[in-house]
Design a protein around this motif. Structure first.
Motif, mmCIF file in Angstrom:
data_model
loop_
_atom_site.group_PDB
_atom_site.id
_atom_site.type_symbol
_atom_site.label_atom_id
_atom_site.label_comp_id
_atom_site.label_asym_id
_atom_site.label_seq_id
_atom_site.Cartn_x
_atom_site.Cartn_y
_atom_site.Cartn_z
ATOM 1 N N ASP A 89 -18.272 1.640 -3.796
ATOM 2 C CA ASP A 89 -17.498 1.844 -2.569
ATOM 3 C C ASP A 89 -18.267 2.744 -1.605
ATOM 4 O OD1 ASP A 89 -15.482 0.368 -3.704
ATOM 5 O OD2 ASP A 89 -14.109 2.056 -4.017
ATOM 6 N N ASP A 91 -17.251 5.224 0.112
ATOM 7 C CA ASP A 91 -16.992 6.664 -0.056
ATOM 8 C C ASP A 91 -17.676 7.233 -1.296
ATOM 9 O OD1 ASP A 91 -15.162 5.223 -1.625
ATOM 10 O OD2 ASP A 91 -13.620 6.758 -1.497
ATOM 11 N N LYS A 166 -11.929 -2.510 -8.749
ATOM 12 C CA LYS A 166 -12.264 -3.672 -7.932
ATOM 13 C C LYS A 166 -13.704 -3.555 -7.443
ATOM 14 C CE LYS A 166 -10.710 -1.757 -3.486
ATOM 15 N NZ LYS A 166 -10.684 -0.351 -3.935
ATOM 16 N N ILE A 169 -14.982 -3.378 -1.109
ATOM 17 C CA ILE A 169 -14.370 -4.307 -0.151
ATOM 18 C C ILE A 169 -15.439 -5.172 0.519
ATOM 19 C CG2 ILE A 169 -13.085 -4.401 2.038
ATOM 20 C CD1 ILE A 169 -11.549 -1.879 1.026
ATOM 21 N N SER A 201 -11.199 6.333 -9.591
ATOM 22 C CA SER A 201 -10.645 5.009 -9.271
ATOM 23 C C SER A 201 -10.194 4.325 -10.548
ATOM 24 C CB SER A 201 -11.693 4.146 -8.570
ATOM 25 O OG SER A 201 -11.927 4.636 -7.273
ATOM 26 N N MET A 244 -5.096 -2.416 -3.849
ATOM 27 C CA MET A 244 -6.304 -1.607 -3.664
ATOM 28 C C MET A 244 -6.821 -1.022 -4.982
ATOM 29 S SD MET A 244 -5.571 0.162 -0.031
ATOM 30 C CE MET A 244 -7.294 0.629 0.094
ATOM 31 N N HIS A 246 -5.494 1.116 -7.179
ATOM 32 C CA HIS A 246 -5.262 2.532 -7.458
ATOM 33 C C HIS A 246 -3.868 2.719 -8.074
ATOM 34 C CE1 HIS A 246 -8.929 3.923 -5.596
ATOM 35 N NE2 HIS A 246 -8.683 3.184 -4.533
ATOM 36 N N HIS A 271 -9.562 12.354 -5.204
ATOM 37 C CA HIS A 271 -9.642 11.109 -4.425
ATOM 38 C C HIS A 271 -8.249 10.832 -3.837
ATOM 39 C CE1 HIS A 271 -10.054 6.716 -3.641
ATOM 40 N NE2 HIS A 271 -11.352 6.971 -3.515
HETATM 41 C C1 MLT Z 1 -11.081 2.735 -2.448
HETATM 42 O O1 MLT Z 1 -11.123 3.785 -3.090
HETATM 43 O O2 MLT Z 1 -10.193 1.891 -2.671
HETATM 44 C C2 MLT Z 1 -12.140 2.452 -1.432
HETATM 45 O O3 MLT Z 1 -12.915 3.588 -1.216
HETATM 46 C C3 MLT Z 1 -11.551 1.913 -0.179
HETATM 47 C C4 MLT Z 1 -12.599 1.712 0.886
HETATM 48 O O4 MLT Z 1 -13.753 1.375 0.581
HETATM 49 O O5 MLT Z 1 -12.279 1.903 2.063
#
Ligand code: MLT
Ligand code: MN
Ligand code: ZN
Length: 305
Positions: A89, A91, A166, A169, A201, A244, A246, A271
């Protein structure tokens, strides 16, 4: 082992640049009971000399400046001996490209995460300016790997554990999801026999997750959303927490109730999305965590195990 929280927010940080949710609005008005947060990452070290980042967030430059232990000790230097990724991801890994000034980087990740990051990605060439700039260390599910600095073994190992999650994105519809797209990390101090689980995550409960939470000395757990419908309920898009990937914190089947019954002595949500009411120190949702002895990570929190 020293564990330093560099950032504790989910993607976008808190407040998020384009967000007008109640939390972000109140923060900007100066009436929010709680601090701003940068995007999630922690630094770990056995000796305070060589440090390993668990994820490299887009905020890594500011996070390093804010943490004197991560400052250079010579004209061109870093105490960061390696960067370990939980997934691809933005982030979790955009910070790699922020750290591009020819400094040697040791990156630990599963092959799935590495492929998503390095294949068809022209930006990765900025980390390959010399043959020795980027060194990749493959992580395999359930296999502890020693973490080494410039002078050898640092007294830590890292083990990746496949977690339900996942693909990033930006890779949806480009790759077939598999185990290894998203992992939790167990870092062990081999001299002190202490262990840390870093699980930012996690889509839902699994038996592996349960055995981790019953054996480690400290756990950082996915605290992205409090509610399944948190985003749509606030008029912020269509996606529920499960879409998503989570696991929501609150409710009968939430992670809080589960985590409260685990034997790990130190439990911390991280997170945390900017919409989550647990960010407000005076909220009833935060009081639920406090009542269970569970904390919310904040930037600058330091733990010694
Ligand atoms: C997530 O934790 O679901 C992702 O960081 C979402 C994203 O990439 O914006
Ligand atoms: Mn994220
Ligand atoms: Zn917001």
């Amino acid at each position: 082992m020293i564990v330093r929280v560099l950032g504790s927010a989910a993607g976008g940080g808190f407040p998020q640049w384009n967000c007008g949710c109640a939390n972000c609005l109140d923060f900007r008005k100066g009436v929010f009971d709680g601090p701003a947060r940068t995007q999630a990452s922690v630094a770990v070290s056995a000796d305070g000399r060589d440090w390993f980042l668990l994820n490299a967030s887009p905020d890594v430059r500011a996070q390093i400046e804010f943490s004197s232990v991560l400052h250079p000790r010579a004209p061109r230097d870093t105490p960061i001996a390696g960067i370990i990724l939980t997934n691809g991801d933005i982030d979790a890994c955009l910070g790699l490209f922020v750290l591009r000034e020819s400094q040697p980087l040791h990156v630990y990740a599963t092959n799935q995460v590495a492929n998503g990051l390095f294949e068809r990605n022209v930006l990765v060439r900025t980390l390959q300016r010399t043959a020795t700039q980027l060194t990749f260390h493959a992580l395999t599910d359930g296999v502890p790997v020693p973490l080494c600095g410039p002078d050898g073994n640092c007294g830590l190992t890292v083990e990746a554990k496949s977690m339900p999650g996942k693909v990033p994105i930006h890779l949806q519809d480009c790759v077939t999801p598999t185990d290894g797209d998203n992992v939790g990390l167990i870092v062990r101090d081999t001299h002190k026999n202490k262990s840390l689980a870093y699980l930012p995550s996690v889509a839902h409960w699994t038996p592996t997750l349960e055995s981790i939470a019953d054996t480690v000395d400290c756990i950082f757990m996915d605290g992205t959303f409090f509610q399944e419908t948190e985003l749509p309920a606030q008029g912020l898009g269509m996606h529920n927490a499960s879409v998503m990937s989570h696991w929501p914190v609150g409710g009968e089947s939430g992670s809080l109730r589960w985590l409260a019954n685990r034997s790990c002595p130190r439990k911390i949500f991280t997170h945390v999305n900017n919409t989550n009411p647990i960010l407000r120190e005076n909220s009833p949702e935060r009081a639920q965590l406090v009542a269970c002895g569970i904390a919310v990570a904040y930037d600058g929190l330091e733990i010694r195990l």
